[in-house]
Write an enzyme that holds these catalytic residues in place. Structure first.
Site, short mmCIF file in Angstrom:
data_model
loop_
_atom_site.label_atom_id
_atom_site.label_comp_id
_atom_site.label_asym_id
_atom_site.label_seq_id
_atom_site.Cartn_x
_atom_site.Cartn_y
_atom_site.Cartn_z
N GLU A 195 0.83 -1.21 0.00
CA GLU A 195 0.00 0.00 0.00
C GLU A 195 0.86 1.26 0.00
O GLU A 195 0.55 2.24 -0.67
CB GLU A 195 -0.97 0.03 1.19
CG GLU A 195 -1.80 1.28 1.19
CD GLU A 195 -3.26 1.05 1.55
OE1 GLU A 195 -4.02 2.03 1.45
OE2 GLU A 195 -3.64 -0.07 1.91
N GLY A 238 -6.34 4.94 -1.28
CA GLY A 238 -6.62 3.54 -1.58
C GLY A 238 -8.10 3.23 -1.51
O GLY A 238 -8.80 3.68 -0.61
N HIS A 263 0.10 -14.16 -0.65
CA HIS A 263 1.36 -14.46 0.02
C HIS A 263 1.79 -15.84 -0.47
O HIS A 263 1.16 -16.84 -0.14
CB HIS A 263 1.17 -14.42 1.54
CG HIS A 263 0.52 -13.16 2.01
ND1 HIS A 263 1.17 -11.94 1.99
CD2 HIS A 263 -0.73 -12.91 2.45
CE1 HIS A 263 0.35 -11.00 2.44
NE2 HIS A 263 -0.81 -11.57 2.73
N VAL A 264 2.86 -15.89 -1.26
CA VAL A 264 3.22 -17.14 -1.92
C VAL A 264 4.42 -17.85 -1.31
O VAL A 264 4.63 -19.03 -1.59
CB VAL A 264 3.45 -16.91 -3.44
CG1 VAL A 264 2.17 -16.45 -4.11
CG2 VAL A 264 4.55 -15.92 -3.70
N ARG A 265 5.21 -17.17 -0.49
CA ARG A 265 6.37 -17.80 0.11
C ARG A 265 6.71 -17.06 1.40
O ARG A 265 6.74 -15.83 1.42
CB ARG A 265 7.56 -17.74 -0.86
CG ARG A 265 8.81 -18.38 -0.34
CD ARG A 265 9.93 -18.41 -1.39
NE ARG A 265 9.66 -19.44 -2.39
CZ ARG A 265 9.29 -19.19 -3.65
NH1 ARG A 265 9.18 -17.96 -4.08
NH2 ARG A 265 9.07 -20.16 -4.50
N HIS A 284 -2.95 0.61 -14.69
CA HIS A 284 -3.89 1.56 -15.30
C HIS A 284 -3.73 2.90 -14.62
O HIS A 284 -3.72 2.99 -13.39
CB HIS A 284 -5.33 1.04 -15.10
CG HIS A 284 -6.38 2.08 -15.36
ND1 HIS A 284 -6.72 2.50 -16.63
CD2 HIS A 284 -7.16 2.79 -14.51
CE1 HIS A 284 -7.68 3.42 -16.53
NE2 HIS A 284 -7.96 3.61 -15.26
N GLY A 327 -5.77 6.28 -14.86
CA GLY A 327 -6.92 6.98 -15.43
C GLY A 327 -7.14 8.33 -14.78
O GLY A 327 -6.41 8.73 -13.87
#
Length: 142
Positions: free
Chosen positions: A64, A84, A91-93, A108, A110
């Site tokens: 963030e 925000g 969370h992959v590892r 993007h 805009g």
């Protein structure tokens, strides 16, 4: 060609973070590219969960921070600011120590919204988290 509204430097961006959560957690911006922003966060007791690995919330805080800072660097701060709207993270590892590095890149940009992807890697370059944040572009009140 750079996407930033002005010409930000690592020093000015870090100074702009002041004494709030990013500074408390040890985050710092390390690189400002033409279309990306890189920052780091140490994996210490302040950012670990009770099981000894990086807390998912700390990863989201880094995501963030990078997405928000980048989004605000794109707009004219005299006319707009970005906040925000939604953030997600996979969370992959796990990471137990060292430092994580995140790179934010626009998906993007805009007039009223922006979408940023943030990929975080450990010190060995292994992906540990991927996040996406949607930012609202809001007019500065008169």
């Amino acid at each position: 060609m750079a996407i930033w509204h002005s010409s930000p430097t690592v020093e000015t961006v870090n100074q702009g973070m002041g004494e709030c959560m990013p500074t408390y957690l040890g985050m710092r911006i390390t690189e400002v590219g033409d279309d990306y922003l890189v920052g780091t966060m140490p994996v210490t007791d302040r950012t670990r969960q009770p099981y000894g690995i990086l807390h998912g919330g700390a990863s989201v805080a880094l995501a963030e921070t990078l997405g928000s800072v980048a989004a605000n660097l794109v707009v004219d701060a005299n006319k707009f600011y970005c906040v925000g709207q939604e953030i997600n993270a996979n969370h992959v590892r796990p990471v137990a120590d060292g430092e994580v590095t995140g790179k934010a890149q626009a998906v993007h940009i805009g007039r009223t919204s922006q979408v940023w992807e943030i990929r975080m890697h450990d010190a060995r370059g292994k992906l540990n988290c991927i996040s996406r944040i949607t930012m609202a572009v809001v007019p500065v009140p008169s």
